[in-house]
Design an enzyme around this catalytic site. Structure first.
Site, PDB file in Angstrom:
ATOM      1  CG  ASN A  46      -0.321  -0.016   2.513  1.00  0.00           C
ATOM      2  OD1 ASN A  46       0.907  -0.137   2.598  1.00  0.00           O
ATOM      3  ND2 ASN A  46      -1.098   0.105   3.578  1.00  0.00           N
ATOM      4  CG  HIS A  48      -4.090   4.815   9.316  1.00  0.00           C
ATOM      5  ND1 HIS A  48      -5.239   4.054   9.369  1.00  0.00           N
ATOM      6  CD2 HIS A  48      -3.175   4.066   8.660  1.00  0.00           C
ATOM      7  CE1 HIS A  48      -5.007   2.893   8.770  1.00  0.00           C
ATOM      8  NE2 HIS A  48      -3.785   2.865   8.335  1.00  0.00           N
ATOM      9  CG  MET A  50      -5.052   3.469  -6.684  1.00  0.00           C
ATOM     10  SD  MET A  50      -3.730   2.462  -7.391  1.00  0.00           S
ATOM     11  CE  MET A  50      -4.656   1.030  -7.893  1.00  0.00           C
TER      12      MET A  50
END
Lengths: 139, 486
Positions: free
Chosen positions: B207, B409, B386
């Site tokens: 990631n 987060h 993304m």
């Protein structure tokens, strides 16, 4: 009996592995682990490496430690393993020979870099036909 | 395997859900999940809430065992987990930080606009991809001696700046100034050093990403301006990576060690991955010192990559990074344990706050945030998937009161990596992204399929929940233009 199968896990990856004996269970677990990283079936081994670890009196922990050792070698010596042979697994510890290829960009990568083998829900069980392990990875 | 969780959960308000301690004997406190009702069904689809309950078993826990709205199933602690332990009576757990110690994210601003960057995007992406090593098994361009590596462990991003990677201003805008105190290289094994040696200055895979973005919405103009964000369409750059194999090896070795310590100190663990030791014990202190070494390594890593990104911009635009206004807005850690002072029931208490997939979100006027941000609160950077968006937020007083100054987060995974890869091919992902006007470059197509936008929760939902609950405040939304995946 399949060697291993992947288990659904939201964030990370996990496998179930089987073996008629503990050494075979270990070999199949390693096969499953490295299969997450690349399609290792398609590789022809070029490098042989002896991997030995002392006994720590706990089979599940021993399994995690051995798999972690193989990942460590992958990361530091850049060897992607594809064949695994556990010669002995007894009170003296584990004695194995693993074969693989030097890491390069054109290998059949699957995209997952396995950061670590975790102790989460770790299980090694006896089954009718031998042994089964459940292993979770951080990817 | 991913069976649904069916334990008790009680609604406190629209954003807060309680797992009462009566759920399992051995829980020392209640669990608290920040979520909206419509997110809860998904959260209960796997065993993440069970992990919130398990963390409540650990000795010395102060307040709730918490999870942010991006909660998902981890190992040991849930991802999105926040838990604080009394430094005298409580524990520290490597599993509460994770393998990628100080995995974190930083964001740079620029003076460029969408129109100005557009024609240059393909060449810029190529240049950055060429300059920043990424992907499985990739090696860095640096070769460090043992002594240099020890300096990295102690000085973190400052080491990088001393070597010419960036400037003093970057350090001021980094959590802990990129140089966390308490590092002790003696507590790091030669094996960890071996694993980390060749990986400094690499993005990694999975990631981790590097993204060129445009500001798409501003919610709080004043705070945005203080961070150097003036208008919609302004270009930003985001970097998401951590301590690479160095941190993984440290975590690995200390989980093993602390499994023995837990036994030694008679700590009952509902899951081995929760291995821990009293914070004040020699083993607990050793892990903390080693963890700080990895945290500093990660800050050095992000600092070095920042420098290479600036070089790529300079080459493509034939202007200096200063002229382009490529300044670091802020850098946050989202996998870390910190010793912090918090007020609990009116009393000041020193606690070790574990944030595993959670970001510090300190309120305005907090002494640990940079002077130029004191007025607005600590910048919080929340990357999304993304294809959709990322966010800039600021910390709040409410976070100080309720979550030990913590917030979410990221988006949080929804779909397993295997499910995601089965659903689509790498080339197809790239094409679909390009249809949306997002350029993609990846070291491996396989990573792309695991990281498809649908594999994640909608980050906007996650951020709206934190904003609604008051544990951080939205400042700006950023949309991706070009993405590099490892």
């Amino acid at each position: 009996m399949p060697r291993y199968r992947t288990i659904r896990h939201t964030a990370d990856k996990a496998i179930d592995a089987w073996g008629r004996s503990l050494p075979e269970l270990f070999e199949n677990s390693a096969y499953g682990t490295f299969s997450l990283i690349a399609d290792i079936n398609r590789l022809k081994p070029e490098i042989k490496k002896e991997v030995k670890l002392p006994n720590n009196k706990d089979i599940p922990l021993m399994l995690v430690e051995w798999l972690s050792e193989l990942l460590y070698i992958f990361d530091t010596e850049k060897i992607l393993f594809c064949r695994f042979k556990v010669n002995s697994l007894d009170e003296r510890g584990i004695d194995s020979v693993c074969e693989g290829v030097k890491v390069r960009p054109d290998l059949p990568w699957r995209g997952s870099y396995v950061k670590a083998v975790t102790y989460h829900n770790l299980k090694v069980e006896r089954t009718e036909k031998g042994y089964r392990a459940k292993i979770f990875f951080d990817v | 395997m991913a069976s649904a969780w069916s334990g008790p959960i009680e609604k406190i308000d629209d954003y807060r859900w309680l797992i009462p301690r009566r759920y399992k004997p051995g829980m020392r406190t209640d669990g608290l999940i920040f979520a909206r009702e419509k997110m809860l069904a998904k959260i209960k689809e796997d065993m993440a809430p069970e992990q919130v309950a398990n963390v409540a078993f650990l000795p010395g826990i102060v307040g709730y065992s918490m999870a942010m709205p991006d909660i998902h199933w981890g190992y040991g602690f849930p991802i999105g987990g926040v838990a604080a332990f009394d430094i005298r009576e409580g524990v520290i757990s490597p599993g509460g930080v994770g393998y990628d110690i100080n995995c974190g994210v930083r964001i740079l601003r620029t003076n460029l606009t969408l129109e100005e960057i557009k024609p240059y995007l393909p060449s810029l992406l190529d240049e950055i991809f060429h300059n920043v090593p990424s992907g499985v098994g990739s090696e860095g361009k640096l070769r460090l001696s043992n002594e240099e590596l020890r300096q990295v462990m102690i000085q973190g991003a400052r080491w990088a700046v001393r070597k010419g990677y960036g400037g003093e201003k970057d350090l001021e805008h980094t959590e802990e100034n990129g140089e966390m105190e308490g590092a002790d290289p003696q507590k790091v094994s030669p094996r960890a050093m071996e694993r980390g040696r060749s990986q400094l200055g690499t993005l990694g895979s999975g990631n981790h990403f590097l993204e060129i973005q445009a500001v798409s919405e501003i919610y709080d103009r004043k705070s945005a301006q203080v961070m150097g964000i003036d208008k919609e369409g302004q270009i930003t750059v985001m970097i998401h990576t951590g301590s690479r194999g160095f941190g993984h090896q440290i975590c690995d070795e200390y989980v093993k060690k602390l499994l023995q310590s837990a036994q030694h100190y008679n700590i009952h663990l509902p899951d081995r991955q929760l291995a821990c030791a009293p914070f004040s014990s020699p083993e607990g202190k050793a892990y903390f010192s080693a963890m700080v070494c990895a945290a500093n390594y990660a800050w050095a890593n992000r600092q070095i990559i920042t420098h290479w990104v600036r070089e790529a911009f300079e080459k493509v635009f034939k202007k200096s990074a200063e002229e382009l206004g490529l300044e670091l807005i802020y850098d946050v850690a989202h996998n870390i344990a910190k010793v912090e002072e918090h007020t609990i029931n009116g009393k000041k208490l020193k606690v070790v706050v574990h944030r595993k997939g959670a970001t510090r979100a300190f309120a305005p006027e907090h002494p640990l945030i940079p002077r130029d941000y004191r007025e607005i609160g600590q910048p919080v950077i929340v990357p999304g998937d993304m294809g959709r968006a990322s966010y800039l937020l600021v910390g709040t007083e409410r976070a100080m009161e309720e979550t030990f100054g913590s917030t979410c987060h990221g988006a949080g995974r929804l779909m397993s990596r295997a499910q995601a890869s089965r659903s689509v091919r790498g080339q197809e992902v790239k094409r679909r992204m390009e249809e949306q006007g997002i350029l993609v470059k990846a070291a491996s197509f396989a990573t792309l399929t695991e990281e498809i936008p649908e594999a994640y929760k909608d980050v906007s939902e996650v951020v709206a929940t934190c904003d609604g609950a008051g544990i951080s405040k939205k400042v700006a939304k950023l949309r991706p233009l070009a993405v590099i995946k490892g």
